[in-house]
Design an enzyme around this catalytic site. Structure first.
Site, PDB file in Angstrom:
ATOM      1  N   ASN A  81      39.467  46.269  43.010  1.00  0.00           N
ATOM      2  CA  ASN A  81      40.481  46.337  41.937  1.00  0.00           C
ATOM      3  C   ASN A  81      40.813  47.762  41.507  1.00  0.00           C
ATOM      4  O   ASN A  81      41.195  47.986  40.357  1.00  0.00           O
ATOM      5  CB  ASN A  81      40.036  45.523  40.711  1.00  0.00           C
ATOM      6  CG  ASN A  81      39.656  44.115  41.105  1.00  0.00           C
ATOM      7  OD1 ASN A  81      40.322  43.514  41.968  1.00  0.00           O
ATOM      8  ND2 ASN A  81      38.599  43.580  40.534  1.00  0.00           N
ATOM      9  N   ARG A  82      40.626  48.716  42.404  1.00  0.00           N
ATOM     10  CA  ARG A  82      40.899  50.133  42.109  1.00  0.00           C
ATOM     11  C   ARG A  82      40.011  50.687  40.987  1.00  0.00           C
ATOM     12  O   ARG A  82      40.299  51.732  40.419  1.00  0.00           O
ATOM     13  CB  ARG A  82      42.377  50.351  41.735  1.00  0.00           C
ATOM     14  CG  ARG A  82      43.342  50.001  42.880  1.00  0.00           C
ATOM     15  CD  ARG A  82      43.195  51.032  44.008  1.00  0.00           C
ATOM     16  NE  ARG A  82      44.121  50.809  45.110  1.00  0.00           N
ATOM     17  CZ  ARG A  82      43.794  50.186  46.247  1.00  0.00           C
ATOM     18  NH1 ARG A  82      42.584  49.705  46.439  1.00  0.00           N
ATOM     19  NH2 ARG A  82      44.677  50.065  47.210  1.00  0.00           N
ATOM     20  N   LEU A  83      38.927  49.972  40.659  1.00  0.00           N
ATOM     21  CA  LEU A  83      38.023  50.456  39.607  1.00  0.00           C
ATOM     22  C   LEU A  83      36.853  51.186  40.264  1.00  0.00           C
ATOM     23  O   LEU A  83      35.697  50.765  40.221  1.00  0.00           O
ATOM     24  CB  LEU A  83      37.551  49.276  38.731  1.00  0.00           C
ATOM     25  CG  LEU A  83      38.677  48.562  37.993  1.00  0.00           C
ATOM     26  CD1 LEU A  83      38.141  47.398  37.157  1.00  0.00           C
ATOM     27  CD2 LEU A  83      39.428  49.545  37.082  1.00  0.00           C
TER      28      LEU A  83
END
Ligand SMILES: Cc1cc2nc3c(=O)[nH]c(=O)nc-3n(C[C@H](O)[C@H](O)[C@H](O)COP(=O)(O)O)c2cc1C
Length: 217
Positions: free
Chosen positions: A194-196
Site C-alpha cells: 500500500n505504498r506504506l
C-alpha cells in the site's frame, strides 16, 4: 510509444517481501549496511556494488552516474575514478555528494549523503595494482569525460599505452585514484504494501553518534 505508455501505465508493483523495524535494526549504520549488502549478495542481486553517484557542478546543476563500490568501513564508502573527469571537477568544487543503491530483488533502496575526501596515494596504489593489467592500461588510455571524435581514437590510445608499457609494470597514473565518501546521513528503505514503505534514517550528530529516525514514506 503508445505501447510503451500502456505498459508503463500497467506497471504497478506492490512491495511485500520484508519489513524494517526499529527492534531488529542495528544501532550502527555501517553494520546495518553490511547486513543488507550480505543479503544482496545472498539474493544474487546482479552487480550489488553498482551505485548511483550524484554530484553538483559549478552552475549548481546535478548529474548522476553509476560507479562501483570497492570497499566500505566505518571510515566510509570507497570508489575509484579519474581525478580529471567531470565528476572529479564537480567534487573539487563541492565535495557534498550522494550515493544510492537500488536492489529490486529485495525491494530495497539505500541513500547515503556526505562529504568526499581522496584516498591516500598509497591506498590508491594498492587497489590499482590489484586490477587486471588491461583495466590498468585502460585507465592510462582514457581521458575520461573528454570529447573524442571517434571510437578509433580510443582504440589507438589503448594500443599506444600498451606499447609504452610493454614489458613494464603498469603503475597508477596520478590522475586516477580512490574517493572516500564519509557519510552524514544513511537511509534504509524497505518496500511495503500500500505504498506504506519503511524508511529508517541514521543522521550523524555533532558528537559523532548516530541518531535514528523513522520517516514517512
Ligand atoms: C556498471 C557500471 C560501473 C561503473 N563503474 C565506474 C567506476 O567504478 N568508476 C568510474 O569512474 N566510472 C564508472 N562507470 C562509468 C560512469 O558511469 C561514468 O560514465 C564515468 O565515470 C564518467 O562520468 P563523468 O563524466 O560524470 O565523470 C561505471 C558505469 C557502469 C554502468
Amino acid at each position: 510509444m503508445k505501447d510503451i505508455q500502456a505498459h508503463i501505465n500497467g506497471l504497478r508493483h506492490d512491495f511485500s517481501k520484508m519489513s524494517l523495524d526499529e527492534d531488529t535494526l542495528n544501532a550502527n549504520p555501517f553494520k546495518q549496511f553490511e547486513i543488507w549488502f550480505q543479503a544482496a549478495i545472498d539474493s544474487k542481486v546482479p552487480e550489488p556494488n553498482a551505485m548511483m553517484l550524484s554530484t553538483v557542478n559549478a552552475k549548481n546543476c546535478p548529474s548522476s552516474r553509476i560507479v562501483l563500490l570497492r570497499n566500505f568501513s566505518a571510515k566510509g564508502f570507497v570508489f575509484y575514478s579519474n581525478y580529471e573527469s567531470q565528476k572529479a571537477k564537480d567534487i573539487e568544487l563541492n565535495n557534498a555528494v550522494s550515493i544510492l543503491f537500488f536492489w529490486p530483488e529485495l525491494e530495497r533502496q539505500i541513500r547515503i549523503e556526505g562529504k568526499i575526501i581522496k584516498q591516500t596515494a598509497a591506498e590508491s596504489d594498492i587497489y590499482f595494482n590489484a586490477r587486471p593489467r588491461n583495466s590498468r592500461l585502460g585507465a592510462w588510455a582514457s581521458p575520461q569525460s573528454e570529447k573524442i571524435s571517434n571510437r578509433k581514437i580510443l582504440d589507438d590510445l589503448f594500443q599506444k599505452v600498451e606499447k609504452e608499457f610493454e614489458g613494464k609494470e603498469v603503475t597508477r597514473p596520478d590522475w586516477w585514484g580512490g574517493y572516500v565518501l564519509e557519510p552524514e546521513r544513511i537511509e534504509f528503505w524497505q518496500g511495503r504494501p500500500n505504498r506504506l514503505h519503511d524508511r529508517i534514517c541514521y543522521s550523524k550528530t555533532f558528537n559523532n553518534n548516530w541518531e535514528i529516525a523513522r520517516l514517512a514514506p
